[in-house]
Write a protein that holds these residues in place. Structure first.
Motif, PDB file in Angstrom:
ATOM      1  N   LYS A   1      -2.341   4.139  -4.937  1.00  0.00           N
ATOM      2  CA  LYS A   1      -3.690   4.338  -5.741  1.00  0.00           C
ATOM      3  C   LYS A   1      -4.245   2.985  -6.006  1.00  0.00           C
ATOM      4  O   LYS A   1      -5.373   3.000  -6.340  1.00  0.00           O
ATOM      5  CB  LYS A   1      -3.179   5.098  -6.912  1.00  0.00           C
ATOM      6  CG  LYS A   1      -2.690   6.303  -6.999  1.00  0.00           C
ATOM      7  CD  LYS A   1      -2.236   7.199  -8.215  1.00  0.00           C
ATOM      8  CE  LYS A   1      -2.106   8.456  -8.199  1.00  0.00           C
ATOM      9  NZ  LYS A   1      -1.323   9.108  -9.404  1.00  0.00           N
ATOM     10  N   ASP A   2      -3.677   1.974  -5.831  1.00  0.00           N
ATOM     11  CA  ASP A   2      -4.361   0.588  -6.152  1.00  0.00           C
ATOM     12  C   ASP A   2      -5.313   0.136  -4.977  1.00  0.00           C
ATOM     13  O   ASP A   2      -4.925   0.362  -4.005  1.00  0.00           O
ATOM     14  CB  ASP A   2      -3.288  -0.382  -6.233  1.00  0.00           C
ATOM     15  CG  ASP A   2      -2.480  -0.210  -7.365  1.00  0.00           C
ATOM     16  OD1 ASP A   2      -2.617   0.569  -8.206  1.00  0.00           O
ATOM     17  OD2 ASP A   2      -1.557  -1.218  -7.665  1.00  0.00           O
ATOM     18  N   LYS A   3      -6.498  -0.124  -5.596  1.00  0.00           N
ATOM     19  CA  LYS A   3      -7.399  -0.633  -4.336  1.00  0.00           C
ATOM     20  C   LYS A   3      -7.325  -2.137  -4.134  1.00  0.00           C
ATOM     21  O   LYS A   3      -7.349  -3.011  -5.043  1.00  0.00           O
ATOM     22  CB  LYS A   3      -8.862  -0.424  -5.090  1.00  0.00           C
ATOM     23  CG  LYS A   3      -9.928  -1.056  -4.006  1.00  0.00           C
ATOM     24  CD  LYS A   3     -11.546  -1.051  -4.586  1.00  0.00           C
ATOM     25  CE  LYS A   3     -12.391  -1.750  -3.843  1.00  0.00           C
ATOM     26  NZ  LYS A   3     -13.656  -1.783  -4.376  1.00  0.00           N
ATOM     27  N   VAL A   4      -6.669  -2.315  -2.883  1.00  0.00           N
ATOM     28  CA  VAL A   4      -6.491  -3.678  -2.411  1.00  0.00           C
ATOM     29  C   VAL A   4      -7.690  -4.458  -2.077  1.00  0.00           C
ATOM     30  O   VAL A   4      -8.629  -3.966  -1.012  1.00  0.00           O
ATOM     31  CB  VAL A   4      -5.430  -3.738  -1.261  1.00  0.00           C
ATOM     32  CG1 VAL A   4      -5.078  -5.082  -0.691  1.00  0.00           C
ATOM     33  CG2 VAL A   4      -4.276  -3.038  -1.639  1.00  0.00           C
TER      34      VAL A   4
ATOM     35  N   GLU B   1       0.515  -7.966  -8.678  1.00  0.00           N
ATOM     36  CA  GLU B   1      -0.128  -7.982 -10.164  1.00  0.00           C
ATOM     37  C   GLU B   1      -1.723  -7.639 -10.275  1.00  0.00           C
ATOM     38  O   GLU B   1      -2.185  -7.217 -11.273  1.00  0.00           O
ATOM     39  CB  GLU B   1       0.175  -9.124 -11.045  1.00  0.00           C
ATOM     40  CG  GLU B   1       1.765  -9.285 -11.071  1.00  0.00           C
ATOM     41  CD  GLU B   1       2.205 -10.541 -11.707  1.00  0.00           C
ATOM     42  OE1 GLU B   1       1.441 -10.986 -12.586  1.00  0.00           O
ATOM     43  OE2 GLU B   1       3.388 -11.106 -11.641  1.00  0.00           O
ATOM     44  N   THR B   2      -2.383  -7.924  -9.223  1.00  0.00           N
ATOM     45  CA  THR B   2      -3.736  -7.684  -9.191  1.00  0.00           C
ATOM     46  C   THR B   2      -4.289  -6.851  -7.845  1.00  0.00           C
ATOM     47  O   THR B   2      -5.394  -6.702  -7.856  1.00  0.00           O
ATOM     48  CB  THR B   2      -4.600  -9.022  -9.112  1.00  0.00           C
ATOM     49  OG1 THR B   2      -4.263  -9.766  -7.703  1.00  0.00           O
ATOM     50  CG2 THR B   2      -4.029 -10.053 -10.181  1.00  0.00           C
ATOM     51  N   ALA B   3      -3.445  -6.855  -6.902  1.00  0.00           N
ATOM     52  CA  ALA B   3      -3.863  -6.179  -5.747  1.00  0.00           C
ATOM     53  C   ALA B   3      -4.897  -6.943  -5.052  1.00  0.00           C
ATOM     54  O   ALA B   3      -5.871  -6.432  -4.248  1.00  0.00           O
ATOM     55  CB  ALA B   3      -4.374  -4.633  -5.939  1.00  0.00           C
ATOM     56  N   ILE B   4      -4.873  -8.256  -5.113  1.00  0.00           N
ATOM     57  CA  ILE B   4      -5.740  -9.125  -4.195  1.00  0.00           C
ATOM     58  C   ILE B   4      -4.899  -9.959  -3.068  1.00  0.00           C
ATOM     59  O   ILE B   4      -3.679 -10.203  -3.543  1.00  0.00           O
ATOM     60  CB  ILE B   4      -6.375 -10.155  -5.306  1.00  0.00           C
ATOM     61  CG1 ILE B   4      -7.279  -9.500  -6.083  1.00  0.00           C
ATOM     62  CG2 ILE B   4      -7.047 -11.326  -4.376  1.00  0.00           C
ATOM     63  CD1 ILE B   4      -7.744 -10.469  -7.289  1.00  0.00           C
TER      64      ILE B   4
ATOM     65  N   LYS C   1       0.977  -1.123   0.028  1.00  0.00           N
ATOM     66  CA  LYS C   1       0.094   0.073  -0.111  1.00  0.00           C
ATOM     67  C   LYS C   1       0.949   1.340  -0.070  1.00  0.00           C
ATOM     68  O   LYS C   1       0.326   2.211  -0.678  1.00  0.00           O
ATOM     69  CB  LYS C   1      -0.846   0.019   1.222  1.00  0.00           C
ATOM     70  CG  LYS C   1      -2.214  -0.936   1.208  1.00  0.00           C
ATOM     71  CD  LYS C   1      -3.105  -0.883   2.411  1.00  0.00           C
ATOM     72  CE  LYS C   1      -4.295  -1.878   2.370  1.00  0.00           C
ATOM     73  NZ  LYS C   1      -4.958  -1.974   3.412  1.00  0.00           N
ATOM     74  N   VAL C   2       1.942   1.121   0.681  1.00  0.00           N
ATOM     75  CA  VAL C   2       2.826   2.235   0.889  1.00  0.00           C
ATOM     76  C   VAL C   2       3.672   2.638  -0.845  1.00  0.00           C
ATOM     77  O   VAL C   2       3.545   3.818  -1.212  1.00  0.00           O
ATOM     78  CB  VAL C   2       4.145   2.165   1.611  1.00  0.00           C
ATOM     79  CG1 VAL C   2       5.111   3.235   1.471  1.00  0.00           C
ATOM     80  CG2 VAL C   2       3.386   2.187   3.085  1.00  0.00           C
TER      81      VAL C   2
END
Length: 408
Positions: free
Chosen positions: A33-36, A367-370, A28-29
């Motif tokens: 901008k990525d939604k996890v 690669e997917t923020a999952i 996240k740091v």
């Protein structure tokens, strides 16, 4: 000088979900901008049922008046809750229990860890593998596990549950004294039929084995051939302790309430062969070390057994199991080997090309923020597997599946 229990020093410093949290925070740091989307930790997201909240509000009001205020409650739990448990969770399934065989607690995890207080350090412990980490770690703390060698504790008997044996544990090749069973299973999401569970009860009866049975996810069972309680098997009250929880059924992960069943006919032994009733020992242990679950919490738990409460609980369970069906169907359509998700809110997936679990975790995150859970974190037989939970909200579940399909 005070000496420490050196068994605590044997436990790896990092807990599975702490490691995951650190990795996610680092991501996240660097990717603000990525939604996890988290499909990792098995925590519920639906709010408490209205019937539960209403009951707890009434209980709070009672505590505000001198004539209805309550101080210390019984360490074993209030009779209004134990009676409701007996009627709805057991008598309805043909199982007869007495009120003094049920002990209300602050969640199944506590008692699953504390039950070892009654058991000698030199008992041999058997576990299905993969397994919920608390079972192992609590025995390490008690000095039963031996030393950690190549990912396994030397004095623990690991019973593999993998796709190769259809996740059905086989009887151990060496003697054990204590056996942990968790069904429906966390993390694999699989379950045991009555015949399969009967095999273990008969084994325990024949070999004087104590079964510690975690049934925290029993409300998710839809298959009529899957027992909800080990006590549905004849003779089980002679060999088994059962743990139940309101956490994953009624959303009590932040409220904290569960219960443990210790039948009066369950005996273990001293070194000289004397029979000792575990019910009496556990009651004494609780009276010494536990001050009881709060009155307000127990009133909330009681409300789950009312017609309104039961319907609201089932609505939440149906919501999560719909998530499970969405995930399982979508992952299967990608050509992956996927298990569980039918009688439990967990999806257990073989990683593509049997990629190492932690490597797959990192790939999936970056690669997917999952976020999911590496299977090896649950034990050696979890290597090459990955766990997803169905406890997210519907929008995130569908978005995660969209990302996964696109990525895969």
């Amino acid at each position: 000088m005070a000496l420490v229990n050196e068994n605590f020093l044997k436990i790896p410093d990092n807990y599975l979900f702490s490691d995951i949290a650190k990795k996610v925070n680092a991501f996240k740091v660097t990717h603000p901008k990525d939604k996890v989307i988290s499909l990792g930790i098995g925590d519920v997201t639906r709010p408490l049922p209205k019937a539960v909240c209403d009951a707890m509000h009434r209980a709070v009001d009672e505590m505000s008046k001198a004539e209805t205020f309550r101080g210390y409650g019984p360490e074993q739990g209030y009779s209004f809750l134990t009676d409701a448990i007996i009627k709805h969770d057991y008598a309805s399934r043909g199982v007869s229990l007495e009120p003094n065989e049920i002990f209300i607690n602050d969640g199944a995890k506590s008692d699953a860890g504390n039950i070892g207080d009654m058991l000698r350090h030199d008992n041999c412990v058997g576990v299905t593998d993969p397994i919920y980490p608390v079972y192992i770690d609590s025995n390490v703390m008690a000095g039963r596990a031996g030393v950690l060698e190549s990912g396994k504790w030397s004095n623990i008997v690991y019973i593999p549950c993998t796709a190769e044996n259809n996740f059905i544990p086989e009887l151990p090749s060496r003697r054990i004294d204590i056996l942990y069973l968790c069904y429906p299973n966390n993390p694999t999401g699989t379950a045991l039929t009555k015949d399969a569970l009967k095999m273990w009860v008969n084994y325990a009866l024949t070999n004087d084995v104590l079964i510690l049975y975690d049934a925290a996810y029993e409300r998710y069972i839809s298959d009529p051939d899957i027992p909800h309680s080990i006590y549905e098997i004849r003779g089980a009250k002679k060999v088994a302790v059962e743990f139940r929880s309101f956490s994953k059924t009624a959303g009590f992960t932040g409220v904290r309430c569960g219960y443990t069943v210790v039948p009066r006919e369950l005996n273990e032994f001293t070194l000289t062969g004397e029979k000792v009733p575990l019910n009496r020992m556990w009651n004494r242990r609780q009276c010494t070390k536990f001050n009881g679950t709060s009155y307000i919490t127990q009133r909330g738990a009681e409300a789950t057994f009312t017609p309104e409460g039961a319907a609201q609980v089932q609505e939440n369970i149906d919501y999560y199991m719909t998530n499970a069906k969405i995930l399982k169907k979508g992952l299967l359509s990608c050509g992956l080997n996927v298990f569980g998700g039918d009688n439990a809110p967990y999806i257990w997936m073989q990683t593509p090309n049997r990629t190492k679990s932690w490597k797959f975790f990192d790939q999936l995150l970056y690669e997917t923020a999952i976020v999911g859970t590496p299977g090896v974190g649950f034990g050696p037989s979890g290597e090459g597997y990955f766990r997803f939970t169905a406890f997210g909200n519907r929008e995130n579940t569908e978005e995660a599946l969209y990302r996964l399909k696109k990525w895969l």
